[in-house]
Design a protein around this motif. Structure first.
Motif, PDB file in Angstrom:
ATOM      1  N   ARG A 103      26.990  23.797  28.842  1.00 54.62           N
ATOM      2  CA  ARG A 103      28.159  23.953  29.725  1.00 54.62           C
ATOM      3  C   ARG A 103      29.450  23.967  28.905  1.00 54.62           C
ATOM      4  N   LEU A 161      29.767  27.287  27.223  1.00 54.07           N
ATOM      5  CA  LEU A 161      30.132  28.356  28.153  1.00 54.07           C
ATOM      6  C   LEU A 161      31.592  28.249  28.594  1.00 54.07           C
ATOM      7  N   LEU A 162      32.098  27.024  28.689  1.00 52.56           N
ATOM      8  CA  LEU A 162      33.490  26.838  29.120  1.00 52.56           C
ATOM      9  C   LEU A 162      34.494  27.123  28.006  1.00 52.56           C
ATOM     10  N   VAL A 200      21.225  33.520  29.139  1.00 52.24           N
ATOM     11  CA  VAL A 200      22.553  32.908  29.236  1.00 52.24           C
ATOM     12  C   VAL A 200      23.358  33.132  27.955  1.00 52.24           C
ATOM     13  N   PHE A 229      26.573  35.648  27.255  1.00 49.83           N
ATOM     14  CA  PHE A 229      27.839  35.066  26.805  1.00 49.83           C
ATOM     15  C   PHE A 229      28.322  35.728  25.518  1.00 49.83           C
ATOM     16  N   THR A 253      30.850  36.476  30.342  1.00 47.05           N
ATOM     17  CA  THR A 253      30.933  35.032  30.588  1.00 47.05           C
ATOM     18  C   THR A 253      30.528  34.678  32.015  1.00 47.05           C
ATOM     19  N   GLU A 254      31.047  35.443  32.997  1.00 50.47           N
ATOM     20  CA  GLU A 254      30.726  35.120  34.390  1.00 50.47           C
ATOM     21  C   GLU A 254      29.232  35.250  34.666  1.00 50.47           C
ATOM     22  N   VAL A 285      27.401  32.321  33.126  1.00 49.63           N
ATOM     23  CA  VAL A 285      27.558  31.104  33.940  1.00 49.63           C
ATOM     24  C   VAL A 285      26.687  31.189  35.191  1.00 49.63           C
ATOM     25  N   ARG A 286      26.642  32.375  35.826  1.00 56.07           N
ATOM     26  CA  ARG A 286      25.788  32.555  37.017  1.00 56.07           C
ATOM     27  C   ARG A 286      24.320  32.338  36.658  1.00 56.07           C
ATOM     28  N   PHE A 298      23.166  30.576  34.232  1.00 61.51           N
ATOM     29  CA  PHE A 298      22.974  29.161  33.924  1.00 61.51           C
ATOM     30  C   PHE A 298      22.868  28.338  35.203  1.00 61.51           C
ATOM     31  N   THR A 299      23.793  28.523  36.113  1.00 59.47           N
ATOM     32  CA  THR A 299      23.776  27.732  37.355  1.00 59.47           C
ATOM     33  C   THR A 299      22.597  28.111  38.252  1.00 59.47           C
TER      34      THR A 299
END
Length: 185
Positions: A75, A78-79, A131, A135, A140-141, A144-145, A147-148
């Protein structure tokens, strides 16, 4: 018959009483020695079993924490895009694999460990092949999608390790209660 002849050869009552007490004391000494050796053997094997269960419980707990740390590192990566997070993820990953090997050696018959190993492998493949790949390509989006969308996998892995840990704790509790019950009798 030889024993009775020995009693007949002894003429005084005093000597017969002393001989009878000597026999009883000899029997009691043999019995006490047997009890002492048996208790030491049981204690030694019980301590070893408790130690093994404790170590296994500790390893399962560390593995559960490791999954949470790995997730936090991904996380963070990714951030921020900071490679330190990614490096820490891989370090934690390596550590977790070593812990899993140790736990598997201690408890080869645990089917939950095989299940979690398969789930973990799938989760890591998703992280690395989907993921992180997205990235690094600048999506990036989407990363993140992805990953979640796979949070359930990591939560299931963590839950399995927690269940394994709880199982070891229950075994230790039952063993402790059994030992306490045996000592009271």
């Amino acid at each position: 018959m030889a024993r009775f002849n020995l009693f007949r050869k002894i003429k005084t009552v005093r000597m017969k009483i002393i001989l009878a007490f000597a026999c009883i004391i000899s029997i009691l000494l043999v019995y006490q020695t047997f009890i002492y050796l048996a208790n030491n053997e049981i204690l030694g094997s019980t301590e070893k079993l408790i130690e093994q269960e404790f170590v296994a419980s500790d390893l399962a707990s560390k593995l559960s924490q490791s999954v949470a740390i790995e997730t936090a590192e991904i996380r963070g990566y990714l951030l921020t895009g900071d490679n330190d997070y990614l490096n820490k993820f891989y370090e934690q990953r390596e550590s977790a694999q070593q812990l899993h090997k140790q736990l598997s050696k201690l408890d080869e018959k645990n089917t939950e460990l095989l299940k979690v190993q398969t789930l973990d492998k799938t989760w890591i493949e998703i992280i690395e092949n989907s993921v992180l790949k997205q990235f690094k390509q600048g999506n990036t989006e989407r990363a993140v999608r992805e990953f979640t969308a796979n949070d359930a996998d990591f939560l299931e892995i963590q839950a399995i390790y927690d269940n394994i840990n709880e199982g070891y704790k229950q075994k230790m509790t039952q063993l402790g209660e059994h030992i306490a019950g045996q000592m009271q009798t």
